[in-house]
Scaffold this motif. Structure first.
Motif: not given
Length: 583
Positions: A321-326, A332-345, A370-378
């Motif tokens: 997330l830090q890398e995406l922010l920078s 939603r456009d990061s395949s690595d992030l989506m995979l990490l979330l899939r495994m965590l889930s 689409t909602r929680f992560l943007p809120a956390m980034m805000s």
């Protein structure tokens, strides 16, 4: 003691007693008995009188010969078993038949146990006799016990159960350790170090190469996990497999469908990060689960539910997330992030999957992305904006104050979604690690309402208390203390003893930093109730004693200012006009 000798046609004490009772010449009878039952070596008879002349009792001589022969026989058994002769096990079975009647004789028992140990398949009748006799069962080798256990699950369960209890006690003790540190915490030991633990080594030794016993242990772990929801059983499931991997037990590793996945994940846990290459490997294993083999998802989810795996996945998500922010990119456009979330889930849903026996990957709620992560980034952006604002010259500053409220989506998903809550908790730890007091004061009170009270779990509180030591100086502020204690910890300490214990652990470490008036109030609030566990009472007593000792210790004495004028000595070079001796 000599039961079994008569079965082999060897005279025993009863035979000697009968002979002496019925004979007319006892000395001749004794000589005859010695001749018939002594060492049948003609040349020995003439040598024995020399021992008599040296005062060596015949018993000592015979005992030393017996011990030597027994050791040689035991060595020979091992050599035969390790050999390559086709009939080697037939020879050992023949020896077993001859020696087993003497298994109760302490002097012969080691030989019998050695033969049993080296037989890959002990005759069923002999196994039952060993199992029925507690003393024999206790002294037989683990190689023999494995053959007994594989057909007696209840007996194996009785052997394993104390080890599993010990494992859980050790893990919980580590979470309540008196050492509070961000550098040395529950997740600090490497996977290989953890696998050297007593319980893991004992279980690995008990299982050996026996697939049936391995499957039994896994079933015990699944059952206990379902019964208790204790995630430490998931850790043991992964550690056990990797311990067998370390020993190169291919008989088990090759048949466990989770082996390669666990091996790859173990490397990530060691690095505390899932890089892109390993992420794709892990994805390949998940995608490779074939139709009809979905049950393997239950074991994979249990391995991902291991707190060490969850910790690695969530830390990797934070870094991602830090890398995406920078890069100003969307989650939603990061395949690595989506995979990490899939495994965590998948890991977070382990208990539900095993309980329901519906082996299907849980669908990740896309609104988390689409909602929680943007809120956390805000929240991150708010903090960054405020920090930049404070660095501006006074004439360029606006009247911006640090925000207090949190985005509604952040609080809502923290309460209602397991994966979002895990990420929210780790974001709080990230903030504490940065010593960001403002952001911490904003976020901590929101954790009171978390999914399934995850914010009050031992693992999170263990990490949070360690991270808070970085902000020890802030505890001198009543406002900061109020947020940590009144705003968070004291919200549930009365109903959750573990929270009470973690609050006391924190104070044991930081009591000197807390305002005395606030400390006094906390001590009254956190007093150990009459109906509480011993560890809680001990913690409260320790804290009370520390405070008393602190009160009694005299304050540091300030040095009174020196009356000297502080002039530096000047060296005078003697010459003819200045006397060198004092006047």
């Amino acid at each position: 003691m000599f039961a079994g000798l008569s079965e082999l046609g060897i005279s025993n004490g009863d035979d000697l007693k009968e002979t002496l009772t019925n004979c007319t010449e006892p000395l001749k009878a004794i000589d005859q008995f010695q001749m018939e039952n002594g060492i049948l070596l003609p040349t020995l008879q003439s040598a024995l009188p020399f021992l008599d002349l040296h005062g060596t009792p015949r018993l000592d001589f015979h005992q030393s010969v017996f011990d030597e022969l027994r050791d040689k026989l035991m060595e020979r058994v091992a050599v035969i078993a390790d050999g390559k002769e086709d009939d080697r096990y037939g020879k050992l079975e023949e020896l077993l038949e001859k020696s087993f009647p003497l298994v109760k004789m302490p002097s012969i028992q080691p030989v019998v146990m050695q033969v049993l140990k080296h037989l890959p398949k002990v005759p069923e009748k002999k196994l039952k006799l060993v199992m029925a006799d507690k003393e024999l069962y206790k002294v037989c080798a683990v190689e023999v016990k494995r053959q007994i256990w594989q057909d007696n699950q209840a007996l194996f369960g009785d052997e394993v159960s104390p080890l599993l209890k010990q494992y859980i006690v050790e893990k919980e003790a580590a979470l309540f350790s008196s050492d509070l540190s961000i550098l040395h915490n529950f997740f600090s030991p490497s996977p290989k170090t953890r696998r050297q633990g007593e319980v893991v080594l004992k279980l690995t030794h008990m299982i050996g190469k026996n697939v049936k016993l391995y499957d039994m242990v896994l079933q015990f772990l699944r059952t206990l996990f379902l019964r208790t929801r204790n995630v430490h059983y998931c850790t043991l499931r992964a550690e056990l497999l990797m311990s067998l991997h370390d020993l190169d037990i291919s008989e088990i590793c090759s048949v466990d469908p989770c082996h390669k996945f666990t091996w790859c994940l173990d490397a990530c846990i060691r690095e505390k990060f899932v890089d892109g290459k390993r992420a794709r490997e892990l994805q390949g294993f998940l995608d490779g689960v074939k139709k009809g083999q979905e049950q393997v998802l239950g074991d994979l989810s249990m391995i991902l539910c291991d707190p060490f795996a969850c910790n690695t996945l969530t830390l990797s998500i934070m870094r991602n997330l830090q890398e995406l922010l920078s890069q100003e990119a969307l989650p939603r456009d990061s395949s690595d992030l989506m995979l990490l979330l899939r495994m965590l889930s998948l890991g977070q849903g382990a208990w539900d999957m095993i309980d329901s026996q519906v082996f299907k990957e849980p669908r990740l709620d896309l609104e988390v992305v689409t909602r929680f992560l943007p809120a956390m980034m805000s929240v991150v952006v708010d903090d960054h904006t405020f920090t930049v604002e404070q660095k501006l010259p006074n004439e360029e500053k606006s009247s911006l104050t640090y925000p207090i409220a949190l985005p509604d989506a952040f609080s809502r998903y923290l309460l209602n979604n397991r994966v979002a809550c895990e990420m929210g908790l780790y974001y709080v730890l990230h903030i504490a690690k940065l010593r960001n007091k403002n952001a911490l004061q904003r976020l901590l009170p929101a954790l009171v309402d978390s999914y399934n009270d995850m914010a009050f779990s031992d693992i999170f509180l263990h990490l949070l208390t360690g991270h808070l030591t970085l902000l020890s100086d802030e505890f001198g502020s009543a406002d900061f203390c109020s947020v940590v204690f009144d705003g968070f910890l004291l919200n549930s300490f009365s109903s959750k003893e573990n929270v009470h214990r973690h609050a006391l652990r924190l104070l044991l470490h930081l009591h000197q930093k807390v305002l005395p008036s606030y400390m006094e109030t906390l001590m009254k609030t956190l007093e150990a109730p009459k109906q509480c566990s011993e560890p809680l009472k001990e913690l409260y007593t320790q804290l009370t004693e520390k405070l008393e000792a602190h009160k009694k210790s005299p304050p540091p004495v300030e040095k009174s200012p020196s009356l000297e004028m502080g002039l530096h000595p000047v060296t005078v070079t003697p010459n003819a006009s200045v006397p060198t001796t004092p006047v």
